[in-house]
Write an enzyme that holds these catalytic residues in place. Structure first.
Site, PDB file in Angstrom:
ATOM      1  N   CYS A 101       0.898   7.271  -4.096  1.00  0.00           N
ATOM      2  CA  CYS A 101       0.227   6.533  -5.173  1.00  0.00           C
ATOM      3  C   CYS A 101       1.206   6.051  -6.238  1.00  0.00           C
ATOM      4  O   CYS A 101       2.357   6.490  -6.294  1.00  0.00           O
ATOM      5  CB  CYS A 101      -0.792   7.442  -5.880  1.00  0.00           C
ATOM      6  SG  CYS A 101      -2.086   8.110  -4.835  1.00  0.00           S
ATOM      7  N   CYS A 138      -2.245   4.603  -0.926  1.00  0.00           N
ATOM      8  CA  CYS A 138      -3.567   4.886  -1.475  1.00  0.00           C
ATOM      9  C   CYS A 138      -4.422   3.620  -1.483  1.00  0.00           C
ATOM     10  O   CYS A 138      -3.963   2.555  -1.885  1.00  0.00           O
ATOM     11  CB  CYS A 138      -3.404   5.418  -2.898  1.00  0.00           C
ATOM     12  SG  CYS A 138      -4.950   5.610  -3.806  1.00  0.00           S
ATOM     13  N   CYS A 196      -2.511   6.089 -10.863  1.00  0.00           N
ATOM     14  CA  CYS A 196      -3.687   6.236  -9.995  1.00  0.00           C
ATOM     15  C   CYS A 196      -4.710   7.178 -10.631  1.00  0.00           C
ATOM     16  O   CYS A 196      -4.375   8.251 -11.140  1.00  0.00           O
ATOM     17  CB  CYS A 196      -3.280   6.772  -8.630  1.00  0.00           C
ATOM     18  SG  CYS A 196      -4.650   6.770  -7.443  1.00  0.00           S
ATOM     19  N   CYS A 201      -5.157   2.700  -5.607  1.00  0.00           N
ATOM     20  CA  CYS A 201      -4.161   2.100  -6.507  1.00  0.00           C
ATOM     21  C   CYS A 201      -3.214   1.117  -5.805  1.00  0.00           C
ATOM     22  O   CYS A 201      -2.409   0.467  -6.459  1.00  0.00           O
ATOM     23  CB  CYS A 201      -3.355   3.193  -7.210  1.00  0.00           C
ATOM     24  SG  CYS A 201      -2.242   4.127  -6.149  1.00  0.00           S
TER      25      CYS A 201
END
Length: 202
Positions: A51, A82, A55, A85
């Site tokens: 991430c 992810c 995030c 994000c």
């Protein structure tokens, strides 16, 4: 290296060697500090997802975090971007997102699993996960978990002398009556009858 090729690596291939984490980075992660976006990226070893610092997903445990200087480093260590994000700047395909969830179920089926837990693990909303999971796999998350647990229970019934109660507990269904109900729903017979039938076939 192409993202699709990297994502074919197995869940167990995640590497732990990465940039050491410092206090500023850890504080950025737990406070979702967007001012650190682009300076580093973090991966969560238990889920295999990486991430941006900003995030909004549930904060990971410190010991499960790996730090990377850029997305390429994370991808090279077989972490997946992810969906929330979008650390690579690209939308994560639904198929790849759901594979994060099925991988997690494969390794954690014996633990308590709910839609909320799976949504947190995969960095998505419960409603969206349920809908996309059903479209991709043909099953709801709960149905998929039950199938996995019944498959593992069959193996234990065939290869061990554990009691039905113990087997239910080992595959994540601690309530014996509920375990028998779920097993019968998927196989057409009780665990005891299944074991007896298998022995008769040997």
């Amino acid at each position: 290296m192409r993202l699709e090729v990297i994502l074919l690596e197995s869940h167990n291939s995640y590497q732990s060697d990465s940039v050491p984490i410092d206090d500023k980075q850890w504080n950025a992660i737990i406070h979702n500090d967007s001012s650190f976006d682009g300076e580093f990226y973090y991966g969560v070893k238990t889920t295999g997802i990486f991430c941006r610092p900003s995030c909004k997903s549930k904060a990971p445990k410190y010991e499960n975090v790996s730090i990377f200087n850029n997305p390429e480093e994370a991808l090279a260590r077989h972490f997946r971007p992810c969906k929330r994000c979008k650390p690579t700047g690209e939308r994560v395909p639904d198929q790849e997102w759901i594979s994060v969830v099925t991988d997690y179920i494969e390794h954690h089926y014996a633990e308590p699993l709910t839609l909320d837990i799976l949504a947190n693990v995969s960095h998505g909303s419960p409603y969206h996960l349920h809908r996309v999971f059903k479209r991709i796999t043909g099953l709801t998350p709960v149905e998929y978990i039950q199938e996995k647990r019944v498959t593992e229970a069959r193996k234990l019934l065939e290869s061990t002398r554990l009691t039905v109660t113990d087997i239910g507990r080992q595959v994540g269904i601690a309530n014996p009556a509920y375990f028998i109900t779920v097993f019968r729903k998927h196989t057409g017979c009780t665990p005891a009858n299944y074991r007896e039938q298998r022995r008769d076939q040997l």
